[in-house]
Design a protein around this motif. Structure first.
Motif, PDB file in Angstrom:
ATOM      1  N   ILE A  41       0.818  -1.212   0.000  1.00  0.00           N
ATOM      2  CA  ILE A  41       0.000   0.000   0.000  1.00  0.00           C
ATOM      3  C   ILE A  41       0.850   1.259   0.000  1.00  0.00           C
ATOM      4  CG2 ILE A  41      -0.201   0.099   2.509  1.00  0.00           C
ATOM      5  CD1 ILE A  41      -3.110   0.991   2.096  1.00  0.00           C
ATOM      6  N   GLU A  42       2.086   1.149   0.515  1.00  0.00           N
ATOM      7  CA  GLU A  42       2.945   2.329   0.602  1.00  0.00           C
ATOM      8  C   GLU A  42       3.262   2.896  -0.770  1.00  0.00           C
ATOM      9  OE1 GLU A  42       7.361   3.593   2.339  1.00  0.00           O
ATOM     10  OE2 GLU A  42       6.479   1.652   2.823  1.00  0.00           O
ATOM     11  N   LEU A  44       1.741   1.622  -3.793  1.00  0.00           N
ATOM     12  CA  LEU A  44       0.641   1.452  -4.735  1.00  0.00           C
ATOM     13  C   LEU A  44      -0.647   2.121  -4.270  1.00  0.00           C
ATOM     14  CD1 LEU A  44       1.124  -2.333  -5.624  1.00  0.00           C
ATOM     15  CD2 LEU A  44       1.967  -0.343  -6.872  1.00  0.00           C
ATOM     16  N   GLY A  45      -0.599   2.834  -3.148  1.00  0.00           N
ATOM     17  CA  GLY A  45      -1.814   3.413  -2.592  1.00  0.00           C
ATOM     18  C   GLY A  45      -2.487   4.417  -3.501  1.00  0.00           C
ATOM     19  N   ASN A  46      -1.697   5.192  -4.272  1.00  0.00           N
ATOM     20  CA  ASN A  46      -2.274   6.216  -5.147  1.00  0.00           C
ATOM     21  C   ASN A  46      -2.343   5.783  -6.604  1.00  0.00           C
ATOM     22  OD1 ASN A  46      -2.619   8.062  -3.049  1.00  0.00           O
ATOM     23  ND2 ASN A  46      -0.494   8.754  -3.201  1.00  0.00           N
ATOM     24  N   SER A  47      -2.081   4.521  -6.876  1.00  0.00           N
ATOM     25  CA  SER A  47      -2.117   4.040  -8.254  1.00  0.00           C
ATOM     26  C   SER A  47      -3.545   3.687  -8.664  1.00  0.00           C
ATOM     27  CB  SER A  47      -1.212   2.808  -8.409  1.00  0.00           C
ATOM     28  OG  SER A  47      -1.699   1.756  -7.609  1.00  0.00           O
ATOM     29  N   THR A  48      -3.694   3.403  -9.946  1.00  0.00           N
ATOM     30  CA  THR A  48      -5.008   3.027 -10.486  1.00  0.00           C
ATOM     31  C   THR A  48      -4.983   1.550 -10.846  1.00  0.00           C
ATOM     32  OG1 THR A  48      -5.303   5.231 -11.403  1.00  0.00           O
ATOM     33  CG2 THR A  48      -6.701   3.493 -12.288  1.00  0.00           C
ATOM     34  N   ARG A  49      -5.930   0.784 -10.303  1.00  0.00           N
ATOM     35  CA  ARG A  49      -6.011  -0.634 -10.627  1.00  0.00           C
ATOM     36  C   ARG A  49      -6.790  -0.819 -11.918  1.00  0.00           C
ATOM     37  NH1 ARG A  49      -7.589  -0.688  -5.257  1.00  0.00           N
ATOM     38  NH2 ARG A  49      -9.674  -1.457  -5.763  1.00  0.00           N
ATOM     39  N   LYS A  50      -6.203  -1.536 -12.854  1.00  0.00           N
ATOM     40  CA  LYS A  50      -6.843  -1.754 -14.144  1.00  0.00           C
ATOM     41  C   LYS A  50      -6.817  -3.235 -14.491  1.00  0.00           C
ATOM     42  CE  LYS A  50      -5.871   2.750 -16.263  1.00  0.00           C
ATOM     43  NZ  LYS A  50      -5.252   3.444 -17.433  1.00  0.00           N
ATOM     44  N   VAL A  51      -7.936  -3.736 -15.057  1.00  0.00           N
ATOM     45  CA  VAL A  51      -8.019  -5.107 -15.568  1.00  0.00           C
ATOM     46  C   VAL A  51      -8.393  -5.020 -17.043  1.00  0.00           C
ATOM     47  CG1 VAL A  51      -9.187  -7.321 -15.417  1.00  0.00           C
ATOM     48  CG2 VAL A  51      -8.679  -6.039 -13.334  1.00  0.00           C
ATOM     49  N   VAL A  52      -7.505  -5.507 -17.903  1.00  0.00           N
ATOM     50  CA  VAL A  52      -7.702  -5.406 -19.343  1.00  0.00           C
ATOM     51  C   VAL A  52      -7.878  -6.809 -19.919  1.00  0.00           C
ATOM     52  CG1 VAL A  52      -6.743  -4.578 -21.527  1.00  0.00           C
ATOM     53  CG2 VAL A  52      -6.282  -3.327 -19.410  1.00  0.00           C
ATOM     54  N   ASN A  53      -8.920  -6.985 -20.720  1.00  0.00           N
ATOM     55  CA  ASN A  53      -9.199  -8.282 -21.336  1.00  0.00           C
ATOM     56  C   ASN A  53      -8.402  -8.411 -22.627  1.00  0.00           C
ATOM     57  OD1 ASN A  53     -10.224 -10.715 -22.070  1.00  0.00           O
ATOM     58  ND2 ASN A  53     -12.286  -9.994 -22.523  1.00  0.00           N
ATOM     59  N   ARG A  54      -7.474  -9.341 -22.635  1.00  0.00           N
ATOM     60  CA  ARG A  54      -6.676  -9.623 -23.828  1.00  0.00           C
ATOM     61  C   ARG A  54      -6.885 -11.073 -24.252  1.00  0.00           C
ATOM     62  NH1 ARG A  54      -3.564  -5.149 -24.118  1.00  0.00           N
ATOM     63  NH2 ARG A  54      -2.919  -4.121 -22.173  1.00  0.00           N
ATOM     64  N   ASP A  91       8.584   4.656  -8.036  1.00  0.00           N
ATOM     65  CA  ASP A  91       7.607   3.841  -7.317  1.00  0.00           C
ATOM     66  C   ASP A  91       7.362   2.509  -8.006  1.00  0.00           C
ATOM     67  OD1 ASP A  91       7.341   5.738  -5.393  1.00  0.00           O
ATOM     68  OD2 ASP A  91       5.472   6.583  -6.151  1.00  0.00           O
ATOM     69  N   ALA A  92       7.351   2.522  -9.349  1.00  0.00           N
ATOM     70  CA  ALA A  92       7.121   1.276 -10.084  1.00  0.00           C
ATOM     71  C   ALA A  92       8.234   0.275  -9.827  1.00  0.00           C
ATOM     72  CB  ALA A  92       6.998   1.576 -11.579  1.00  0.00           C
ATOM     73  N   GLU A  93       9.488   0.745  -9.908  1.00  0.00           N
ATOM     74  CA  GLU A  93      10.618  -0.164  -9.674  1.00  0.00           C
ATOM     75  C   GLU A  93      10.654  -0.629  -8.226  1.00  0.00           C
ATOM     76  OE1 GLU A  93      14.024   1.998 -10.943  1.00  0.00           O
ATOM     77  OE2 GLU A  93      13.628   1.694 -13.099  1.00  0.00           O
ATOM     78  N   LEU A  94      10.391   0.296  -7.276  1.00  0.00           N
ATOM     79  CA  LEU A  94      10.410  -0.080  -5.867  1.00  0.00           C
ATOM     80  C   LEU A  94       9.312  -1.092  -5.556  1.00  0.00           C
ATOM     81  CD1 LEU A  94      11.439   0.293  -2.999  1.00  0.00           C
ATOM     82  CD2 LEU A  94       9.889   2.250  -2.754  1.00  0.00           C
ATOM     83  N   ALA A  95       8.105  -0.850  -6.098  1.00  0.00           N
ATOM     84  CA  ALA A  95       7.001  -1.776  -5.837  1.00  0.00           C
ATOM     85  C   ALA A  95       7.308  -3.166  -6.373  1.00  0.00           C
ATOM     86  CB  ALA A  95       5.718  -1.232  -6.463  1.00  0.00           C
ATOM     87  N   CYS A  96       7.869  -3.235  -7.593  1.00  0.00           N
ATOM     88  CA  CYS A  96       8.192  -4.536  -8.182  1.00  0.00           C
ATOM     89  C   CYS A  96       9.235  -5.278  -7.364  1.00  0.00           C
ATOM     90  CB  CYS A  96       8.663  -4.357  -9.625  1.00  0.00           C
ATOM     91  SG  CYS A  96       7.355  -4.645 -10.833  1.00  0.00           S
TER      92      CYS A  96
END
Length: 549
Positions: free
Chosen positions: A499-500, A502-512, A527-532
């Motif tokens: 949450i630290e 990803l708390g302000n990110s947007t959750r998206k589900v894409v149908n592929r 933040d992306a690199e740290l979260a990963c």
């Protein structure tokens, strides 16, 4: 030609045996019951012995499949889940698919075998896969039946073979067929398939004769045991009308199909052409077994745990819970608030409209802008925004035209740039003493025809749209999943873990084509690199996605 004593004795004995055998067959014949309803409204069009409790035989598998579909919808299991066949399932008597103990097979193939072939081994395997054991699954089947209004139905197994206490009625089984049609239409086509692939082999539908013989028939389920006779719940549609018919206790497949066809004709004759559709209500989740609380007479306010069905019995001074689960699942966390994907358009719509009005006025009448400059500016109301408000506060309203009004043309944005010291004809650029008000204000962006053509050409500036996310164009992917529900569930769990960042990110589900892609968008590169890195350290798959990918 005459018969001897032995011949006459043999003939008499044969006649006696025929009479006794025929009487035995009639004595053991299964009771008859029938029910016809208009599927659209649920109105009963015909009933005979409809509330008599009888053996349902393989009509049971309608509930087996219904509970399995419910478990898939709730995310308890998926169509691609591999089920290991137990010795009990493999040992079920025919009709069966021929599964071997220890064999693994996807859930989707067990569903096909149970619905089309009416395979007993597949039905038992479904029950064990959903509830852990067939006994637990049968209890869930009974709870689901009660929630659907099937008040006289009790299930003891998943396949429908004769067992003490395993009983239902024509009325209840008709309700079952209607619930299957309306609650899970995405699976209903299974019941009209003449053949289907079960991975083990291709199997044929046990109801093929009726499907081929009766116009508009598209399901649902057959059943036969010696105790039950030949049973069938059938559904057919003609025009806007749909009829569901149930018959218990047929003497043969042909006799049963003929009786169902006769009752179907009766139903279509009695059903109105137009009627309001009243779908049956979905039952409450029956996955959790009820608990019995035995409480002291003086223990006021004693209740069962939240979320369970309880029965309170006053006895003694002890409190105990029977049938408690062996494991306690963690409570479902409250979902994180969804991030706003387009804050400038949604949160600053009012400011954008004001800006567009001002630009239009300046372009149409520059003199009005001169008068407006002497007016005391009114305070603007504060704007609540998660991402755009800090930028507006620091840069000023006119310094962030692209942020507040992303749809304004570049030529109009030039007017809204931060004001520079105004130059008046015949006067210095700056002065410490008050000067006479100029009679005309020259605005190059508003009236390019009046600019000085002999002046040196100034370097052209390109105005681009400002970022609305502060450079947060990165995203991370946490995998692809077979269903949207599974992807959303993984996103929620991952957001709670991290949450630290990803708390302000947007959750998206894409149908592929390859599945449902679960991603977190609106992240900075850091933040992306740290979260990963942190997710990978916990064993969660993660991949960063840069803006150009």
């Amino acid at each position: 030609m005459t018969l001897g004593h032995k011949g006459r004795f043999g003939l008499i004995l044969s006649l006696i045996l025929v009479v006794l055998f025929g009487a035995s067959i009639r004595a053991n014949a299964a009771p008859y019951a029938a029910m016809v309803i208009d599927a659209r409204s649920g109105k009963v069009l015909h009933a005979r012995n409809a509330d008599t409790r009888l053996h349902p035989a393989s009509l049971t598998k309608m509930m087996t499949l219904y509970v399995t579909f419910e478990a898939i919808r709730l995310g308890e299991i998926s169509l691609d889940t591999k089920v290991k066949i137990s010795k009990k399932a493999a040992a079920e008597p025919p009709s069966k698919l021929g599964l071997r103990a220890g064999q693994s097979i996807e859930l989707r193939y067990l569903i096909r075998a149970a619905s089309v072939k009416s395979a007993n081994d597949a039905a038992t395997a479904l029950g064990e896969a959903v509830s852990g054991s067939e006994a637990a699954f049968a209890r869930r089947m009974t709870r689901t039946a009660q929630n659907l209004g099937m008040t006289k139905t009790t299930f003891k197994n998943a396949h429908g073979l004769t067992e003490s206490g395993h009983l239902s009625t024509a009325r209840d089984m008709t309700k079952m067929g209607r619930a299957l049609f309306y609650h899970y239409p995405e699976y209903y086509n299974l019941f009209s398939r003449r053949t289907t692939d079960t991975k083990v082999k291709t199997v044929s539908n046990t109801n093929t004769r009726f499907l081929n013989a009766y116009k508009g028939a598209d399901g649902i389920k057959t059943g036969y045991t010696r105790a039950a006779g030949f049973n069938l719940v059938a559904s057919a549609e003609r025009g806007n009308e749909r009829i569901i018919t149930t018959v218990f206790g047929g003497t043969s497949t042909a006799a049963r199909n003929a009786k169902v066809a006769e009752l179907m004709d009766l139903g279509f004759k009695r059903a109105p052409t137009r009627v309001a559709v009243r779908k049956p209500a979905r039952p409450a989740n029956a996955a959790t077994e009820p608990r019995t609380v035995i409480a002291d007479n003086d223990a006021e306010g004693t209740t069962a745990p939240s979320g369970t069905t309880s029965t309170t019995i006053a006895k003694g001074k002890t409190i105990r819970v029977s049938g408690a689960p062996r494991t306690s699942k963690r409570p479902i966390a409250r979902p994180l608030p969804q991030a706003i994907e387009t804050p400038p358009e949604l949160l600053l719509a009012a400011l954008q409209q004001d800006i567009e009005d001002v630009v239009a006025e300046v372009a149409a009448a520059p003199e009005m802008a001169v008068a407006a400059t002497n007016a005391k500016p009114k305070a603007r109301p504060a704007v609540a925004s998660q991402s755009a408000a800090p930028q507006v506060a620091s840069a000023g309203l006119l310094n962030a035209p692209a942020l507040l009004a992303p749809n304004i043309k570049p030529a109009a944005r030039a007017v809204m740039k931060a004001p520079e010291p105004m130059k008046f004809a015949g006067g210095p650029a700056t002065s410490t003493r008050a000067k006479a008000r100029p009679t005309k204000l020259i605005l190059a962006a508003a009236n390019p025809a009046r600019t000085n053509r002999t002046a040196e050409p100034k370097e052209q500036k390109t105005v681009v749209r400002a970022s609305t996310s502060g450079g947060r164009h990165w995203a991370i992917s946490v995998g692809k999943y077979g269903t949207r529900y599974k992807a959303e569930k993984v996103l929620l769990k991952t957001a709670l873990k991290e949450i630290e960042t990803l708390g302000n990110s947007t959750r998206k589900v894409v149908n592929r084509k390859s599945g449902w892609d679960a991603t977190f968008a609106g992240l900075s590169e850091r933040d992306a690199e740290l979260a990963c890195r942190r997710l990978q350290a916990r064993g969660t798959p993660c991949q960063t996605l840069n803006p150009g990918s």
